[in-house]
Design an enzyme around this catalytic site. Structure first.
Site, short mmCIF file in Angstrom:
data_model
loop_
_atom_site.label_atom_id
_atom_site.label_comp_id
_atom_site.label_asym_id
_atom_site.label_seq_id
_atom_site.Cartn_x
_atom_site.Cartn_y
_atom_site.Cartn_z
N CYS A 285 3.97 4.60 -7.89
CA CYS A 285 3.16 3.87 -7.36
C CYS A 285 1.76 4.24 -6.86
CB CYS A 285 3.65 2.57 -7.72
SG CYS A 285 4.18 2.07 -5.60
N ARG B 221 6.78 -6.47 -5.71
CA ARG B 221 7.34 -6.05 -4.59
C ARG B 221 7.48 -7.38 -3.94
NH1 ARG B 221 2.87 -1.83 -2.01
NH2 ARG B 221 2.31 -3.79 -1.82
N ARG C 268 -5.47 6.69 6.86
CA ARG C 268 -6.64 6.02 5.58
C ARG C 268 -7.46 5.50 5.86
NH1 ARG C 268 -4.23 2.53 1.53
NH2 ARG C 268 -2.33 1.60 2.77
N ASN D 248 0.00 6.13 -0.83
CA ASN D 248 -0.97 5.67 0.26
C ASN D 248 -0.28 5.70 1.86
OD1 ASN D 248 -1.92 5.22 -2.19
ND2 ASN D 248 -2.33 3.84 -1.96
N HIS E 55 -12.06 -11.09 -6.61
CA HIS E 55 -12.02 -11.73 -8.02
C HIS E 55 -13.22 -11.53 -8.84
CE1 HIS E 55 -9.07 -15.52 -6.88
NE2 HIS E 55 -8.31 -13.49 -7.26
N GLU F 122 8.31 5.33 0.92
CA GLU F 122 7.03 4.93 1.66
C GLU F 122 7.49 6.59 3.62
OE1 GLU F 122 4.88 1.69 0.71
OE2 GLU F 122 6.78 0.79 1.55
N ARG G 130 1.77 -6.29 -6.54
CA ARG G 130 2.25 -6.56 -4.83
C ARG G 130 1.94 -8.23 -4.57
NH1 ARG G 130 -2.05 -3.37 -6.58
NH2 ARG G 130 -2.13 -0.84 -5.08
#
Length: 569
Positions: free
Chosen positions: A501, A331, A464, A453, A187, A430, A295
């Site tokens: 994205c 999403r 990854r 990703n 944060h 994806e 997200r």
């Protein structure tokens, strides 16, 4: 030179001010003489912390906006969590710990839990726990650690910086932040980016060994480089680099309100990715055309209980209102893999990225999925929301998700609750199998969004998160590029649009290639999108298409990268 994690871009050159607190040490856990007194002290400390956070929240909202102040509301929620404060009371009563020892022990347990998680965002929620716990212990001990900062320019160096400390920094004089711990999704990092403060975090314990109060420090928030007491030549080089960066920012600012349009008039859309509602204010003012990926899982992950419909509705509405008539793609819940969700008690799996995650969980738990769908639909009455389903591999999954969406609509209609009847529905592309079957999926949705990703790791069988095989992970692999091209072409045949994205969308080296493939929307970190816009506005669609045709004929990552670098020099 020291190296840390770049979390907020910008070059700063200024003397160091060191924040007084270091790594917190646990107080002695001596048995209290009076348990009831310790419980009373804890209750008083908790109430005092509520008052302090509420006061700071009000000040932050007045000075910086409601979105940034919302972080402090999240901290206040910890004080209501029975698994947090309740456990402290339990330790005092059952283990006869002093209040300070109980706070520290529970804090250590929560910090350890979050830091053991693989997901970077979850790891860094430990900083929020430290923030609240440090405040409770400070109240219990009666000490006042309120820092006093100079009016002259300075770079703050600290063991860690909590969100509340970040919010109290003097914007007129703070030029940068560098910390021993922390990372890009904390944060404090989010706040640094939204406040425009260059920052490098996670520089390691050597930071405090190398810097001292008053040391001249060069901080590069784009690379993570830190240079203590630079020589004359290095200082001159970075001063020149800082001046060039300032000139680039000014040039990008001039592009802010201009469209992402090629020299021959082809228009695309530049969006931003978003993790938490607190980012909405800064992103809405950054010049992006909307949110290409919100997200939603991060509403679920920083807690021991699931958010109910009202809480989710409030978060989605906040983002919708912030962007007005600009699109916001949300999403649905995407957990599992590297994103753990304690409240769901997901099973341990040998291959979590290939297991029970994302849409598979939502379809297995429709009662939870319907709560989120109703909240999203209700929020759609306050802005231009779009719903996107993640991790779809079979057409049957998509159809079942859409059926549940229709059920949620029917439930709201029955209650007379307003929502956007024409809300657009899309899916993440994806999984290679879905990309190869893109023509079939395109008949069932309003848009695609390619998540590079995950697409790269599934296409190339490369984890990854694994440093041992990191050199094999590349979105410039010809197989990945052909899947992307196939998805875009299939969407256009069906009359729908495709966005991207993943990290690739914010990579200026890939901009002309993606443009030439026909990508309709780019969504990445807001900080890099001005450079992407500049690339788009300085090329033609004809030239980009020629480049894409050349690249798609190549056989190796090295050949692709070499050609792209040659064409962009």
């Amino acid at each position: 030179m020291l190296k840390g994690i770049p979390v907020s871009s910008g070059i700063s050159i200024a003397p160091v001010v060191i924040l007084a607190h270091a790594a917190p040490s646990a107080p002695a856990q001596t048995a209290p003489a009076d348990t009831s007194k310790e419980l009373e002290l804890l209750a008083r400390s908790v109430e005092q912390a509520r008052e302090q956070l509420e006061k700071l929240r009000e000040q932050t909202e007045e000075q910086l906006g409601a979105e940034k102040a919302a972080i402090l509301s999240a901290h206040m929620a910890f004080l209501e969590d029975p698994a947090f404060v309740g456990e402290m009371s339990s330790l005092i009563e059952n283990k006869q710990l002093a209040a300070t020892a109980a706070v520290q022990q529970v804090s250590d347990q929560f910090v350890g839990l979050f830091e053991s998680m693989d997901d970077a965002y979850m790891k860094e929620r430990a900083d929020d726990i430290r923030d609240v716990s440090r405040r409770l212990i400070r109240n219990l001990s009666g000490t006042d650690e309120e820092a006093v900062f100079p009016e002259e320019p300075f770079i703050l160096a600290a063991w860690d910086v909590t969100p509340s400390e970040t919010l109290q920094l003097p914007l007129a004089s703070v030029r940068g932040i560098v910390t021993v711990k922390g990372g890009a999704t904390s944060h404090a990092a989010i706040l640094a980016r939204s406040l425009g403060i260059p920052a490098v975090m996670g520089a390691g314990e050597q930071l405090m060994e190398k810097v001292s109060a008053g040391s001249l420090l060069i901080l590069d928030g784009a690379t993570g480089d830190l240079i203590v007491s630079p020589d004359t030549e290095t200082l001159a080089r970075y001063e020149e680099k800082a001046a060039k960066e300032a000139a680039e920012r000014a040039a990008y600012a001039a592009l802010k309100d201009l469209p992402a349009e090629t020299t021959d008039g082809h228009r695309v859309h530049l969006m931003a990715n978003m993790a938490v509602p607190e980012e909405a204010d800064a992103l809405a003012a950054s010049g992006v055309e909307g949110i290409g990926l919100f997200r939603s899982e991060f509403l679920f992950m920083d807690r021991s209980t699931l958010p109910d419909e009202e809480e989710q509705f409030a978060a989605y509405k906040q983002v919708a209102v912030a962007f007005g008539d600009k699109p916001v793609i949300i999403r649905t819940l995407d957990v599992g893999g590297d994103k753990h969700l304690p409240a769901l008690e997901l099973p341990q799996e040998d291959n979590p990225f290939l297991g029970f995650r994302a849409m598979r969980i939502s379809l297995a738990r429709p009662e939870l999925f319907l709560v989120q769908l109703r909240a999203l639909l209700r929020a759609s009455a306050f802005g231009r929301l779009l719903i996107m389903f993640p991790m779809i591999s079979h057409l049957g999954q998509l159809r079942e998700a859409k059926r549940l969406l229709e059920q949620a609509k029917a439930e709201l209609r029955e209650k007379g609750v307003a929502f956007d009847e024409q809300i657009s529905v899309g899916m993440m592309m994806e999984i290679p199998g879905a990309c190869l079957q893109a023509d079939a999926f395109a008949k069932e949705v309003d848009f695609f969004s390619i998540g590079t990703n995950d697409l790269v790791q599934y296409t190339l069988a490369v984890d990854r998160m694994n440093a041992n095989v990191a050199d094999l992970y590349s979105y410039y692999h010809p197989a990945v590029l052909r899947l992307i091209s196939n998805v875009i072409a299939a969407s256009h045949r069906a009359g729908i649009w495709t966005g991207l994205c993943g990290e690739m969308a914010g990579d200026p080296l890939a901009t002309e290639l993606l443009l030439g493939m026909g990508l309709d929307e780019f969504s990445g970190a807001a900080s890099v999108m001005p450079k992407v816009k500049e690339r788009i506005r300085n090329t033609s669609m004809e030239k980009a298409q020629q480049l894409a045709e050349q690249v798609l004929a190549l056989a190796t990552v090295e050949e692709v990268v070499a050609l792209l670098q040659d064409k962009t020099e």
